[in-house]
Scaffold this motif. Structure first.
Motif, short mmCIF file in Angstrom:
data_model
loop_
_atom_site.label_atom_id
_atom_site.label_comp_id
_atom_site.label_asym_id
_atom_site.label_seq_id
_atom_site.Cartn_x
_atom_site.Cartn_y
_atom_site.Cartn_z
N PHE A 38 29.32 -2.09 3.70
CA PHE A 38 28.61 -1.22 2.77
C PHE A 38 29.54 -0.07 2.39
CE2 PHE A 38 25.13 -3.57 4.39
CZ PHE A 38 24.06 -3.41 3.53
N ASN A 39 29.69 0.18 1.08
CA ASN A 39 30.49 1.28 0.57
C ASN A 39 29.61 2.16 -0.31
OD1 ASN A 39 33.20 0.47 1.50
ND2 ASN A 39 32.90 -1.25 0.12
N ILE A 40 29.95 3.44 -0.34
CA ILE A 40 29.21 4.38 -1.18
C ILE A 40 30.20 5.15 -2.04
CG2 ILE A 40 27.79 6.48 -1.19
CD1 ILE A 40 26.44 5.39 1.33
N TYR A 41 29.88 5.28 -3.32
CA TYR A 41 30.66 6.08 -4.25
C TYR A 41 29.72 7.11 -4.85
CZ TYR A 41 33.29 7.49 -8.36
OH TYR A 41 33.94 8.22 -9.32
N VAL A 94 17.34 -7.52 -3.18
CA VAL A 94 17.82 -6.60 -2.15
C VAL A 94 18.33 -5.32 -2.80
CG1 VAL A 94 19.58 -6.26 -0.37
CG2 VAL A 94 18.32 -8.42 -0.47
N ALA A 95 19.09 -5.47 -3.88
CA ALA A 95 19.61 -4.29 -4.59
C ALA A 95 18.46 -3.44 -5.13
CB ALA A 95 20.54 -4.72 -5.72
N GLN A 96 17.44 -4.08 -5.67
CA GLN A 96 16.29 -3.33 -6.19
C GLN A 96 15.56 -2.58 -5.08
OE1 GLN A 96 15.50 -2.82 -9.49
NE2 GLN A 96 14.25 -1.26 -8.51
N LEU A 97 15.46 -3.20 -3.91
CA LEU A 97 14.86 -2.51 -2.76
C LEU A 97 15.67 -1.27 -2.40
CD1 LEU A 97 13.93 -5.55 -0.48
CD2 LEU A 97 12.33 -4.00 -1.63
N GLY A 98 16.99 -1.39 -2.45
CA GLY A 98 17.86 -0.26 -2.15
C GLY A 98 17.69 0.88 -3.14
N ILE A 99 17.58 0.54 -4.40
CA ILE A 99 17.40 1.56 -5.44
C ILE A 99 16.04 2.24 -5.27
CG2 ILE A 99 17.03 1.89 -7.92
CD1 ILE A 99 19.28 -0.20 -8.34
N THR A 100 15.01 1.45 -5.01
CA THR A 100 13.68 2.01 -4.82
C THR A 100 13.64 2.95 -3.61
OG1 THR A 100 12.69 0.03 -5.81
CG2 THR A 100 11.25 1.41 -4.45
N ALA A 101 14.31 2.56 -2.52
CA ALA A 101 14.34 3.40 -1.32
C ALA A 101 15.05 4.72 -1.56
CB ALA A 101 15.02 2.65 -0.17
N VAL A 152 17.30 0.03 4.21
CA VAL A 152 16.35 -0.92 3.62
C VAL A 152 17.08 -2.19 3.18
CG1 VAL A 152 14.89 -1.30 1.59
CG2 VAL A 152 14.61 0.76 2.95
N MET A 153 18.24 -2.03 2.58
CA MET A 153 18.99 -3.21 2.14
C MET A 153 19.44 -4.05 3.33
SD MET A 153 21.17 -1.57 -1.00
CE MET A 153 22.17 -2.99 -1.24
N ALA A 154 19.93 -3.40 4.38
CA ALA A 154 20.36 -4.13 5.58
C ALA A 154 19.20 -4.89 6.20
CB ALA A 154 20.98 -3.17 6.58
N ALA A 155 18.04 -4.24 6.29
CA ALA A 155 16.86 -4.90 6.85
C ALA A 155 16.44 -6.11 6.00
CB ALA A 155 15.70 -3.92 6.97
N ALA A 156 16.53 -5.98 4.70
CA ALA A 156 16.16 -7.09 3.82
C ALA A 156 17.14 -8.25 3.93
CB ALA A 156 16.06 -6.60 2.37
N ILE A 157 18.40 -7.94 4.16
CA ILE A 157 19.42 -8.99 4.29
C ILE A 157 19.26 -9.72 5.62
CG2 ILE A 157 21.89 -9.40 4.58
CD1 ILE A 157 22.30 -7.08 2.53
#
Length: 158
Positions: free
Chosen positions: A67-70, A123-130, A150-155
């Motif tokens: 996971f990377n963050i910018y 999964v991406a949509q769940l991450g954005i919603t969270a 949330v994304m990790a849990a969904a994966i």
């Protein structure tokens, strides 16, 4: 961009540079401006860096996906900006990038080709919603941590 590297186990926190934090696992987490190794001013406090690093580390361990963050300016066309940044992130082909442009109040998520079967659009949509709720409240780090978790849990969940 945020990421952590295993350096060594006997580290004195007083010797760490500005913007670095020693996590409970002994890893050093450092936030820096994209393309800059040691800026003079960073926007995050040590507890924020530790929380973000812990979330990134836990998600990577649980999913075997990096996971990377910018966080930064992505230009007038945010989607094109993220598309330009993503290939330069660590292990892009096997990673997820959560990109946030605070000036445009935008969040975009990209997944590498080798993990797109697990890190799906859902999964991406769940991450954005969270992330959206904490972002609205002005809590950037809380939103990013929530998104990663949330994304990790969904994966990981079937």
């Amino acid at each position: 961009m945020a990421s952590g590297e295993l350096v060594k186990s006997n580290i004195d926190e007083a010797d760490l540079p500005f913007g670095a934090a020693l996590t409970s696992s002994g890893r050093v987490s450092v936030a820096h401006e994209f393309g800059t190794k040691s800026p003079e001013h960073l926007p995050f406090e040590t507890p924020d860096l530790v929380a973000l690093d812990d979330a990134l580390s836990e998600a990577t361990r649980a999913t075997q996906i990096r996971f990377n963050i910018y966080i930064g300016d992505l230009g007038d066309n945010v989607a094109e900006g993220v598309d330009a940044v993503f290939p330069g992130t660590p292990d892009a082909i096997r990673s997820i990038l959560i990109a946030v442009d605070p000036n445009h109040k935008a969040i975009e998520i990209r997944t590498g080709r080798r993990v797109s079967d697990r890190a799906t659009d859902r999964v991406a949509q769940l991450g954005i919603t969270a992330a959206t709720g904490p972002f609205r409240d002005g809590n950037l780090i809380d939103g990013l941590v929530s998104s990663v978790r949330v994304m990790a849990a969904a994966i990981v969940s079937p």
